[in-house]
Design a protein around this motif. Sequence first.
Motif, short mmCIF file in Angstrom:
data_model
loop_
_atom_site.label_atom_id
_atom_site.label_comp_id
_atom_site.label_asym_id
_atom_site.label_seq_id
_atom_site.Cartn_x
_atom_site.Cartn_y
_atom_site.Cartn_z
N ARG A 94 21.74 0.98 -0.75
CA ARG A 94 20.93 1.98 -0.06
C ARG A 94 20.24 1.34 1.14
N PRO A 95 20.82 1.44 2.33
CA PRO A 95 20.18 0.85 3.51
C PRO A 95 18.93 1.62 3.92
N CYS A 96 18.11 0.98 4.71
CA CYS A 96 17.00 1.66 5.38
C CYS A 96 17.52 2.06 6.76
N GLU A 97 17.53 3.35 7.06
CA GLU A 97 18.19 3.79 8.29
C GLU A 97 17.49 5.00 8.90
N ASN A 98 17.62 5.08 10.21
CA ASN A 98 17.06 6.18 10.98
C ASN A 98 15.53 6.20 10.85
N VAL A 99 14.91 5.23 11.50
CA VAL A 99 13.46 5.07 11.43
C VAL A 99 12.89 5.05 12.84
N VAL A 100 11.86 5.88 13.07
CA VAL A 100 11.17 5.92 14.36
C VAL A 100 9.68 5.65 14.12
N VAL A 101 9.15 4.67 14.87
CA VAL A 101 7.73 4.30 14.78
C VAL A 101 7.14 4.43 16.17
N ASN A 106 0.80 -1.22 0.00
CA ASN A 106 0.00 0.00 0.00
C ASN A 106 0.84 1.28 0.00
N VAL A 107 1.65 1.49 1.01
CA VAL A 107 2.49 2.70 1.08
C VAL A 107 3.94 2.24 1.00
N HIS A 108 4.62 2.58 -0.10
CA HIS A 108 5.93 2.00 -0.37
C HIS A 108 6.90 3.07 -0.88
N PRO A 109 7.44 3.91 0.02
CA PRO A 109 8.48 4.85 -0.40
C PRO A 109 9.80 4.10 -0.62
N VAL A 110 10.50 4.46 -1.67
CA VAL A 110 11.74 3.77 -2.04
C VAL A 110 12.86 4.79 -2.24
N PHE A 111 14.00 4.57 -1.60
CA PHE A 111 15.18 5.42 -1.76
C PHE A 111 14.82 6.89 -1.54
N SER A 112 14.00 7.15 -0.57
CA SER A 112 13.54 8.52 -0.29
C SER A 112 13.99 8.93 1.11
N GLU A 113 14.02 10.25 1.35
CA GLU A 113 14.53 10.78 2.61
C GLU A 113 13.55 11.77 3.22
N VAL A 123 12.91 8.48 8.69
CA VAL A 123 11.49 8.16 8.54
C VAL A 123 10.82 8.24 9.91
N LEU A 124 9.71 8.97 9.99
CA LEU A 124 8.92 9.08 11.22
C LEU A 124 7.50 8.62 10.94
N ILE A 125 7.08 7.57 11.64
CA ILE A 125 5.73 7.02 11.48
C ILE A 125 5.05 7.07 12.84
N GLU A 126 3.96 7.83 12.95
CA GLU A 126 3.31 8.00 14.25
C GLU A 126 1.80 7.94 14.13
#
Length: 468
Positions: free
Chosen positions: A286-293, A223-230, A257-260
């Motif tokens: 391109r790692p997935c990094e710095n994510v807060v949920v 559904n929601v799929h951001p790729v290589f985005s900041e 990435v901030l998901i709340e």
Amino acid sequence: MNLKDFAFYLLFMMLVASGAVFAQNTPSAVPFPFPEMKAPVFRKEKFDIRKYRAKEGGITLNSEAIRKAIVACNAAGGGSVIVPKGIWLTGAVHLKSNVNLHLEEGAELRFSQKFADYLPVVLIQRGGFFCYNYSPFVYAKDCENIAVTGKGTLNGQGQVWWPWKSKQPGMTQLFQMGKAGVPIEQRVFGTEKAGVRPPFIQFLECKNILLEDITVVDGPSWNVHPVFSENIIIWKIKIRAHGPNNDGIDPDGCKNVLIEDCDIDVGDDNICLKSGRDEEAWKIGRPCENVVVRRCSTKAGHGGFVIGSEMSAGVKNVLVEDCHFAGTDRGLRFKSRVGRGGVVENVWARNITMTKIKGEAIVFDLTYDSEPIEKNMNYGKGSAPLANAPVFRNFNIKNMECDGAKTAISLRGLPGNYLHHITFDNIKINSKNGVFCSNSQFIDFRNMAIKHQNGEAFQIENSSSIQY
């Protein structure tokens, strides 16, 4: 709101009131460097799609009217494209920089069920590999300062795409092309025969993204799929989708990435971090990094919060806190397999509550083998037994309660030093089975209260430096 949703909402609010969820009045410190996240700001100008001859009612296709409104908004320096109350039929919507697609309360963007309305093909990422395919329903590439906001609904009507799950030769071909290093320009699909479903929302190589308040219903696949985005902020969105591969939110190779405060009820993983698949991901790096949920709730699906299995470029610096998972197959799920490579590290999960988990409350699985395409390809046949094995390390799971699970905790590593340095602290779980740990090292169980019905509380196999 139906009876099921109301019952879940009532339970969740009782947990909130009791302090079981949202254990802290203000967000606690993030245990890794994380920027101050600020939503993109847009000019005050508004571009109502009706001024570009959009017609309400769900019959007239409004793709061109919406496109014109977005082009005009972008050309004017930005602003908000307004979707008023009503039903507005459309095909693919392509955003441009400095554009906020704003759905007013009562507005529904109803996406066409005609496959041709998502052509011509565009560059997308699907299942961890890049290709040219049907456009995602909401798409942006190389854009900055973009948003989809408002209390309206994006209705994907994905039911016409879901049967492709059982007849998707294009996906097998895509996996084979990706493994063989076939140039992306030659990976062209976008036909019913190929059966490669697009994501619902995909932002590719974009910066400064906001999704807020919207309801997302029935996408064709993820559904929601951001790729290589900041610099991505996802606030207070709802997702309802129970088709095959209907993941909720899947940041893929994204940074900051901030998901709340999201409410997710889907047929697959609810929130899942990814970073591409196998050799292609290693090359791109391109790692997935710095994510807060924070403060998210889930009602069904394969996992509440998940990492993998496509994590070949790595995942690092992740915090999940103050979330509630109810009725999912698993609560916290970390999965991968031989052949993926990559490292997942520096992950914190704290103040998590769960109820009625069908499988494991917490599972680490480096032997994941549940993708039919990979099985049919004899994936990894002829390779060394541990060729390109993934590494999962430095996890800290603290203050977690689960009322009802089949298995409390399962750690299934690989022979060698691939699953190690995992700490569990203040964990309370009521389950049928206790804790199972195999091929793992330096696992620290502290302050554990496992109320299990069957067997031993802890079963340890082929592991070392286990403290409990």
